[in-house]
Design a protein around this motif. Sequence first.
Motif, short mmCIF file in Angstrom:
data_model
loop_
_atom_site.label_atom_id
_atom_site.label_comp_id
_atom_site.label_asym_id
_atom_site.label_seq_id
_atom_site.Cartn_x
_atom_site.Cartn_y
_atom_site.Cartn_z
N SER A 31 -10.67 -36.79 2.51
CA SER A 31 -11.81 -37.54 3.03
C SER A 31 -12.41 -36.98 4.32
O SER A 31 -13.60 -37.15 4.55
CB SER A 31 -11.44 -39.01 3.23
OG SER A 31 -10.24 -39.15 3.95
N ILE A 68 -10.79 -41.64 -2.80
CA ILE A 68 -11.45 -42.94 -2.89
C ILE A 68 -12.01 -43.33 -1.51
O ILE A 68 -13.13 -43.82 -1.40
CB ILE A 68 -10.49 -44.01 -3.44
CG1 ILE A 68 -10.16 -43.70 -4.91
CG2 ILE A 68 -11.09 -45.41 -3.30
CD1 ILE A 68 -9.02 -44.52 -5.48
N TYR A 71 -15.10 -41.36 -0.97
CA TYR A 71 -16.17 -41.94 -1.77
C TYR A 71 -16.75 -43.18 -1.08
O TYR A 71 -17.96 -43.34 -0.98
CB TYR A 71 -15.63 -42.31 -3.15
CG TYR A 71 -16.66 -42.77 -4.14
CD1 TYR A 71 -17.24 -41.88 -5.04
CD2 TYR A 71 -17.06 -44.11 -4.20
CE1 TYR A 71 -18.19 -42.29 -5.96
CE2 TYR A 71 -18.00 -44.54 -5.11
CZ TYR A 71 -18.57 -43.62 -6.00
OH TYR A 71 -19.50 -44.04 -6.90
N LEU A 72 -15.86 -44.04 -0.56
CA LEU A 72 -16.29 -45.25 0.13
C LEU A 72 -17.02 -44.93 1.44
O LEU A 72 -17.98 -45.62 1.81
CB LEU A 72 -15.11 -46.19 0.38
CG LEU A 72 -14.48 -46.77 -0.89
CD1 LEU A 72 -13.22 -47.55 -0.55
CD2 LEU A 72 -15.47 -47.62 -1.67
N MET A 75 -20.38 -44.04 0.35
CA MET A 75 -21.12 -45.18 -0.19
C MET A 75 -21.54 -46.19 0.89
O MET A 75 -22.68 -46.63 0.92
CB MET A 75 -20.28 -45.88 -1.25
CG MET A 75 -20.93 -47.12 -1.85
SD MET A 75 -19.92 -47.83 -3.14
CE MET A 75 -20.64 -47.03 -4.56
N THR A 124 -16.18 -35.61 -2.19
CA THR A 124 -15.80 -37.02 -2.27
C THR A 124 -16.83 -37.87 -1.53
O THR A 124 -17.28 -38.89 -2.05
CB THR A 124 -14.38 -37.28 -1.72
OG1 THR A 124 -14.31 -37.03 -0.33
CG2 THR A 124 -13.33 -36.46 -2.46
N SER A 127 -20.18 -37.76 -3.39
CA SER A 127 -20.15 -38.58 -4.60
C SER A 127 -20.45 -40.04 -4.30
O SER A 127 -21.20 -40.70 -5.02
CB SER A 127 -18.78 -38.45 -5.28
OG SER A 127 -18.57 -37.14 -5.74
N GLY A 128 -19.86 -40.55 -3.22
CA GLY A 128 -20.14 -41.93 -2.84
C GLY A 128 -21.56 -42.10 -2.34
O GLY A 128 -22.22 -43.11 -2.64
N GLY A 131 -23.92 -42.05 -5.27
CA GLY A 131 -23.66 -43.06 -6.29
C GLY A 131 -23.16 -42.47 -7.60
O GLY A 131 -23.40 -43.04 -8.67
N PHE A 134 -18.33 -44.08 -10.46
CA PHE A 134 -17.00 -44.12 -9.88
C PHE A 134 -15.92 -43.82 -10.91
O PHE A 134 -14.92 -43.15 -10.60
CB PHE A 134 -16.72 -45.47 -9.21
CG PHE A 134 -15.38 -45.52 -8.53
CD1 PHE A 134 -15.19 -44.85 -7.33
CD2 PHE A 134 -14.32 -46.20 -9.10
CE1 PHE A 134 -13.94 -44.87 -6.70
CE2 PHE A 134 -13.08 -46.22 -8.48
CZ PHE A 134 -12.89 -45.56 -7.28
#
Length: 193
Positions: A31, A68, A71-72, A75, A124, A127-128, A131, A134
């Motif tokens: 991340s 993840i 990604y968050l 996002m 990563t 991607s978030g 969008g 997921f």
Amino acid sequence: MLRRLYNWTLSLAGKRNAEGVLFGISFAESSFFPIPPDVLLIPMVIARPAKWFRIALICTLASILGAIAGYLIGMFLFEQVARPILDFYGKQHSFDRIAEWYNRWGGWGVLFAAITPFPYKVLTIFSGATGLNFGIFLLVSVIGRSFRFFLVAWLLNRYGPPIRDFIEKYLGLLFTVFVILLAGGFYLVKYVF
């Protein structure tokens, strides 16, 4: 100096808290952290080859959880966190241009980054931010990270002593190749993609 660092990493790999450190590095690398977990995964498996599966599992699970988190970040914290990271890699200017294309083909990019020395955290977060579906993101992350870490750990377990001898004999060359691959990944992110 490189030999001392190598010996220190090997000694760390045999300590009680090594698995926790590996978990932390693996999570962070997916991340925001620039150093791949292989720097600890490899000496841990060399130091404890019978635990190769457990070590690879810890590395993989932490990396997926870190993915993840990346990604968050993309996002929900794009402006506060992701934009400065993308700016650091020089990618903000191309964000809008490739977001639509990425959401169609990004799964392949995530898979590529999950397996190779390419800076995984960039994709990563991206991607978030764009969008990317997921489910696709998670599936290719699980496949790519599992393949990478379990393959490395299995090879070290299977061919451990010769690989350890090879690493110790060619430590300087291997370090140079590692740095070139890592720098090459960052170069690709900054100037090609």
